[in-house]
Motif scaffolding. Sequence first.
Motif, PDB file in Angstrom:
ATOM      1  N   GLN A  27      43.926  12.210  11.971  1.00 54.74           N
ATOM      2  CA  GLN A  27      44.692  13.220  12.578  1.00 54.74           C
ATOM      3  C   GLN A  27      45.929  13.353  11.936  1.00 54.74           C
ATOM      4  N   HIS A  28      46.623  11.953  12.352  1.00 51.49           N
ATOM      5  CA  HIS A  28      47.938  11.821  11.926  1.00 51.49           C
ATOM      6  C   HIS A  28      48.228  11.923  10.499  1.00 51.49           C
ATOM      7  N   ALA A  29      47.066  11.353   9.565  1.00 56.66           N
ATOM      8  CA  ALA A  29      47.269  11.564   8.358  1.00 56.66           C
ATOM      9  C   ALA A  29      47.100  13.120   7.686  1.00 56.66           C
ATOM     10  N   ALA A  30      46.286  13.829   8.489  1.00 64.76           N
ATOM     11  CA  ALA A  30      46.372  15.402   8.134  1.00 64.76           C
ATOM     12  C   ALA A  30      47.349  15.928   8.485  1.00 64.76           C
ATOM     13  N   MET A  31      48.020  15.566   9.596  1.00 67.98           N
ATOM     14  CA  MET A  31      49.449  16.414   9.825  1.00 67.98           C
ATOM     15  C   MET A  31      50.594  16.014   8.856  1.00 67.98           C
ATOM     16  N   GLN A  32      50.777  14.684   8.678  1.00 67.80           N
ATOM     17  CA  GLN A  32      51.381  13.996   7.426  1.00 67.80           C
ATOM     18  C   GLN A  32      51.306  15.146   6.221  1.00 67.80           C
ATOM     19  N   PHE A  33      50.036  14.995   5.747  1.00 66.59           N
ATOM     20  CA  PHE A  33      49.710  15.798   4.418  1.00 66.59           C
ATOM     21  C   PHE A  33      50.093  17.262   4.581  1.00 66.59           C
ATOM     22  N   ASP A  34      49.888  17.885   5.608  1.00 68.45           N
ATOM     23  CA  ASP A  34      50.337  19.277   5.858  1.00 68.45           C
ATOM     24  C   ASP A  34      51.680  19.509   5.730  1.00 68.45           C
ATOM     25  N   ALA A  35      52.388  18.508   6.194  1.00 67.07           N
ATOM     26  CA  ALA A  35      53.936  18.639   6.391  1.00 67.07           C
ATOM     27  C   ALA A  35      54.668  18.414   5.106  1.00 67.07           C
ATOM     28  N   GLU A  36      53.923  17.722   4.196  1.00 69.40           N
ATOM     29  CA  GLU A  36      54.422  17.244   3.036  1.00 69.40           C
ATOM     30  C   GLU A  36      54.365  18.782   1.802  1.00 69.40           C
ATOM     31  N   LEU A  37      53.329  19.392   2.210  1.00 67.11           N
ATOM     32  CA  LEU A  37      53.110  20.553   1.455  1.00 67.11           C
ATOM     33  C   LEU A  37      53.625  22.008   2.073  1.00 67.11           C
TER      34      LEU A  37
END
Length: 136
Positions: A27-37
């Motif tokens: 879940q943390h990885a998904a949030m970080q991924f979305d935040a980068e884009l």
Amino acid sequence: MSRLLIVALAASGLAACAPGYDLQRSQHAAMQFDAELAGLVPGPRMNCLPPRSTANVVAARDGVLLFREGHMVYANDTTGGCEDLADSHYAMVTENYGAGAVCRGTLAKVVDLTAGGLLRGTCVLGDFTPYRRPAR
């Protein structure tokens, strides 16, 4: 016999904790991924990162790695297996030939920096999609 039972119970307790940790990490990885884009727009696909690029992997999800260099973010659809690169405990090792650029078809190895360079996974890189802030 009681020692074996204690060891078995301890092991099962640790195993029960792992799925919760993995879900939280995912879940943390998904949030970080979305935040980068967030707020960025994709450009035309490229075969390679720019020559002498110093881009670092900053996020990963579902076989896609995000590399950041300055204000640019590059998404790369890999064959999967390199998602751990988004964690600072791991590093990407590649063997580049010719121009030295990281390109489509490059074999990337994931090594664990906390375990003396133990190989954690591998993937093959695909095309790079650059993302930038929209023009105003």
